[in-house]
Structures are given as C-alpha cells and as structure tokens.
Design a protein around this motif. Structure first.
Motif, short mmCIF file in Angstrom:
data_model
loop_
_atom_site.label_atom_id
_atom_site.label_comp_id
_atom_site.label_asym_id
_atom_site.label_seq_id
_atom_site.Cartn_x
_atom_site.Cartn_y
_atom_site.Cartn_z
N GLU A 4 0.82 -1.22 0.00
CA GLU A 4 0.00 0.00 0.00
C GLU A 4 0.85 1.27 0.00
N GLY A 5 2.11 1.15 0.46
CA GLY A 5 2.99 2.32 0.46
C GLY A 5 3.91 2.31 1.66
N PHE A 6 4.46 3.46 1.95
CA PHE A 6 5.31 3.61 3.13
C PHE A 6 5.18 5.03 3.66
N TYR A 7 5.56 5.21 4.91
CA TYR A 7 5.64 6.55 5.48
C TYR A 7 6.75 6.56 6.52
N GLY A 8 7.28 7.71 6.76
CA GLY A 8 8.34 7.84 7.75
C GLY A 8 8.94 9.22 7.71
N CYS A 44 11.63 -0.81 -9.07
CA CYS A 44 11.17 0.22 -8.12
C CYS A 44 9.65 0.17 -8.08
N VAL A 45 9.08 -0.04 -6.89
CA VAL A 45 7.63 -0.14 -6.74
C VAL A 45 7.02 1.01 -5.95
N ALA A 46 7.85 1.81 -5.27
CA ALA A 46 7.34 2.97 -4.54
C ALA A 46 8.48 3.97 -4.39
N PHE A 47 8.16 5.25 -4.50
CA PHE A 47 9.18 6.29 -4.52
C PHE A 47 8.60 7.59 -3.96
N ASP A 48 9.41 8.32 -3.19
CA ASP A 48 9.03 9.66 -2.76
C ASP A 48 10.28 10.47 -2.48
N LYS A 49 10.18 11.77 -2.64
CA LYS A 49 11.26 12.67 -2.24
C LYS A 49 10.65 13.86 -1.53
N TYR A 50 11.44 14.44 -0.65
CA TYR A 50 10.97 15.63 0.06
C TYR A 50 10.93 16.75 -0.96
N GLY A 97 16.78 7.84 9.60
CA GLY A 97 15.34 7.82 9.44
C GLY A 97 14.70 6.55 9.95
N ALA A 98 13.39 6.57 9.96
CA ALA A 98 12.59 5.42 10.33
C ALA A 98 11.41 5.36 9.38
N PHE A 99 11.08 4.15 8.92
CA PHE A 99 10.02 4.00 7.93
C PHE A 99 9.12 2.84 8.31
N THR A 100 7.89 2.95 7.90
CA THR A 100 6.91 1.88 8.05
C THR A 100 6.44 1.49 6.67
N ILE A 101 6.52 0.21 6.36
CA ILE A 101 6.02 -0.31 5.10
C ILE A 101 4.60 -0.81 5.35
N VAL A 102 3.64 -0.39 4.52
CA VAL A 102 2.24 -0.73 4.73
C VAL A 102 1.84 -1.82 3.73
N LEU A 103 1.46 -2.99 4.27
CA LEU A 103 1.00 -4.11 3.46
C LEU A 103 -0.47 -4.41 3.78
#
Length: 108
Positions: A4-8, A44-50, A97-103
């Motif tokens: 579903e994505g990630f956040y952190g 690459c299945v998910a990507f984000d940049k500040y 950093g710290a990240f959470t992967i959402v499945l």
C-alpha cells in the motif's frame, strides 16, 4: 498481499550543500532459488522525495510518504534505498530515518 505504500521521516546531517533533499524508494525482486548466484533484477515499486523547493534542510526532520497499490507474490523481496536528490559536494553527509512499510493482506 498488496504493497500500500510507506511513510516515515528522515533527518539529514552534515550535508553539503545544505539544500539536498532526501529520496526514498522501495524495490521488489523475486526470491532466488537456493544456490542461485545470479544477480537479482529489482523493480522500483514505490518512490518519494521531500519536495519543498528551497531552503536549508540540514538537521531537520523531513516527512517521506507515498501510497501505491502494488500486487506482491509469495516470496517477493522488498528492500529500501535512501539517497539525495542531487550530487553532494563531499562524502560526509548522511541520512537517519525510520520508515513503516504498509502491506494489505486478505483475511479469509
């Protein structure tokens, strides 16, 4: 299941220039068979940049997050990669950093 994505969040330290932006991506590869010595081909299945356009980002917490809808197969390997959006002037900078992967999984 579905990715579903990630956040952190990240914090840049010691970067030159101080305007570098963090980049985070998740890659997927199929699980190799036992004894396989071939290189993995990752996608690459998910990507984000500040994405704040300007300003000093050194020693600040910066949010990274993305939402996707990617089907994963049993045995798929997910692995993260972090970096900067531009070339640094030295090799002293780092990202914490710290990240959470959402499945999402089906519960029968």
């Amino acid at each position: 299941c579905k990715l579903e994505g990630f956040y952190g969040n990240t914090r840049l330290n010691g970067t030159d220039p101080n305007t570098l932006r963090p980049v985070m991506a998740l890659f997927r590869a199929t699980e190799p068979s036992d004894g396989n010595t071939s290189d993995l081909t990752a996608t690459c299945v998910a990507f984000d940049k500040y994405d704040t356009a300007s300003g000093n980002r050194k020693n600040r917490f910066l949010k990274l997050a993305t939402t996707v809808d990617v089907d994963l197969a049993q045995g798929d390997i997910l692995f993260p990669a972090c970096g900067f959006d531009a070339t640094a002037n030295d090799d002293a900078g780092d990202i914490w950093g710290a990240f959470t992967i959402v499945l999402k999984t089906l519960i029968p």
